[in-house]
Write an enzyme that holds these catalytic residues in place. Structure first.
Site, PDB file in Angstrom:
ATOM      1  N   PHE A 182       0.807  -1.224   0.000  1.00 11.74           N
ATOM      2  CA  PHE A 182       0.000   0.000   0.000  1.00 11.74           C
ATOM      3  C   PHE A 182       0.844   1.280   0.000  1.00 11.74           C
ATOM      4  O   PHE A 182       0.303   2.374   0.014  1.00 11.74           O
ATOM      5  CB  PHE A 182      -0.960   0.008   1.193  1.00 11.74           C
ATOM      6  N   GLU A 220       9.855  11.845  13.850  1.00 14.91           N
ATOM      7  CA  GLU A 220       8.813  12.553  13.102  1.00 14.91           C
ATOM      8  C   GLU A 220       8.776  14.042  13.448  1.00 14.91           C
ATOM      9  O   GLU A 220       8.602  14.884  12.561  1.00 14.91           O
ATOM     10  CB  GLU A 220       7.453  11.876  13.351  1.00 14.91           C
ATOM     11  N   ASN A 229      -8.022   7.131   7.041  1.00 11.55           N
ATOM     12  CA  ASN A 229      -8.245   7.048   8.490  1.00 11.55           C
ATOM     13  C   ASN A 229      -7.914   8.337   9.247  1.00 11.55           C
ATOM     14  O   ASN A 229      -7.667   8.331  10.447  1.00 11.55           O
ATOM     15  CB  ASN A 229      -7.550   5.811   9.080  1.00 11.55           C
TER      16      ASN A 229
HETATM   17  P1  DAT Z   1      -1.118   3.688  12.055  1.00  5.44           P
HETATM   18  O1  DAT Z   1      -1.407   4.894  11.202  1.00  5.44           O
HETATM   19  O2  DAT Z   1      -2.299   3.312  12.907  1.00  5.44           O
HETATM   20  O3  DAT Z   1       0.161   3.823  12.840  1.00  5.44           O
HETATM   21  P2  DAT Z   1       0.368   1.857  10.338  1.00  5.44           P
HETATM   22  O4  DAT Z   1       1.616   2.534  10.809  1.00  5.44           O
HETATM   23  O5  DAT Z   1       0.305   0.380  10.426  1.00  5.44           O
HETATM   24  O6  DAT Z   1      -0.923   2.449  11.072  1.00  5.44           O
HETATM   25  O7  DAT Z   1       0.123   2.244   8.816  1.00  5.44           O
HETATM   26  C1  DAT Z   1       0.332   3.574   8.369  1.00  5.44           C
HETATM   27  C2  DAT Z   1      -0.801   3.960   7.470  1.00  5.44           C
HETATM   28  O8  DAT Z   1      -0.788   3.170   6.292  1.00  5.44           O
HETATM   29  C3  DAT Z   1      -2.185   3.756   8.071  1.00  5.44           C
HETATM   30  O9  DAT Z   1      -2.591   4.851   8.886  1.00  5.44           O
HETATM   31  C4  DAT Z   1      -3.045   3.593   6.866  1.00  5.44           C
HETATM   32  C5  DAT Z   1      -2.118   2.907   5.870  1.00  5.44           C
HETATM   33  N1  DAT Z   1      -2.328   1.462   5.877  1.00  5.44           N
HETATM   34  C6  DAT Z   1      -1.923   0.591   6.804  1.00  5.44           C
HETATM   35  N2  DAT Z   1      -2.285  -0.661   6.518  1.00  5.44           N
HETATM   36  C7  DAT Z   1      -2.937  -0.575   5.337  1.00  5.44           C
HETATM   37  C8  DAT Z   1      -3.560  -1.512   4.472  1.00  5.44           C
HETATM   38  N3  DAT Z   1      -3.594  -2.813   4.762  1.00  5.44           N
HETATM   39  N4  DAT Z   1      -4.139  -1.039   3.348  1.00  5.44           N
HETATM   40  C9  DAT Z   1      -4.127   0.269   3.044  1.00  5.44           C
HETATM   41  N5  DAT Z   1      -3.540   1.211   3.796  1.00  5.44           N
HETATM   42  C10 DAT Z   1      -2.959   0.790   4.931  1.00  5.44           C
END
Ligand code: DAT
Ligand code: MG
Length: 149
Positions: free
Chosen positions: A57, A126, A112
């Site tokens: 992604f 960050e 999200n």
């Molecule tokens: P978070 O934002 O809760 O820390 P993360 O670090 O696992 O989540 O992922 C970063 C972002 O990437 C997340 O806010 C939305 C996107 N994302 C994560 N998993 C995904 C997926 N399976 N499909 C699409 N977008 C995804």
């Protein structure tokens, strides 16, 4: 005191949720020490999401984060990193608890609404990536004695 980086993503800005996000963190008792509305370059988005660069992604995520203005913020307070993650809710808004930002306002993982640093090391990385020292404002809220024993 601990600091964390939170960003209202382009969908949150487009859906007029900037005020709501800031209100929730302010009302909780955290202190805003950095704030800016900005467009995000591909380079910055790629650095921000560097840990996900091998994920399927990744390029869609970078497209999304660079698709419109975001609101970048830094917050301060005891335990703010973990607490803000709880206020934000689980990554997938469909499974995020009601009462969390994602649980109350989102329906899909790729939209999200908000980012929050997940640990002290990522918060440091960050904050330094998104803000210069001069852009961060240290100030003493008069509410402090009413928030901390
Ligand atoms: P978070 O934002 O809760 O820390 P993360 O670090 O696992 O989540 O992922 C970063 C972002 O990437 C997340 O806010 C939305 C996107 N994302 C994560 N998993 C995904 C997926 N399976 N499909 C699409 N977008 C995804
Ligand atoms: Mg993350």
């Amino acid at each position: 005191m601990e600091r964390t980086f939170l960003m209202v993503k382009p969908d949150g800005v487009q859906r007029n949720l900037v005020g709501e996000v800031i209100r929730r963190l302010e009302s909780k008792g955290f202190t805003l020490v950095g704030l800016k509305l900005m467009n995000v370059s591909r380079e910055l988005a790629e650095k921000h999401y560097d840990v996900h660069k091998e994920r399927p992604f990744f390029s869609g995520l970078v497209d999304f984060i660079t698709s419109g203005p975001v609101v970048a913020t830094v917050w301060e307070g005891d335990g703010v990193i973990a607490s803000a993650r709880k206020i934000i809710g689980a990554t997938n808004p469909l499974t995020a608890e009601p009462g969390t930002i994602r649980g109350d306002y989102g329906v899909s993982i790729g939209r999200n609404l908000i980012h929050g640093s997940d640990a002290p090391e990522t918060a440091q990385y960050e904050i330094n990536l998104w803000f210069t020292q001069e852009e961060l404002v240290s100030w003493q809220p008069t509410l402090t004695p009413w928030l901390y024993e």
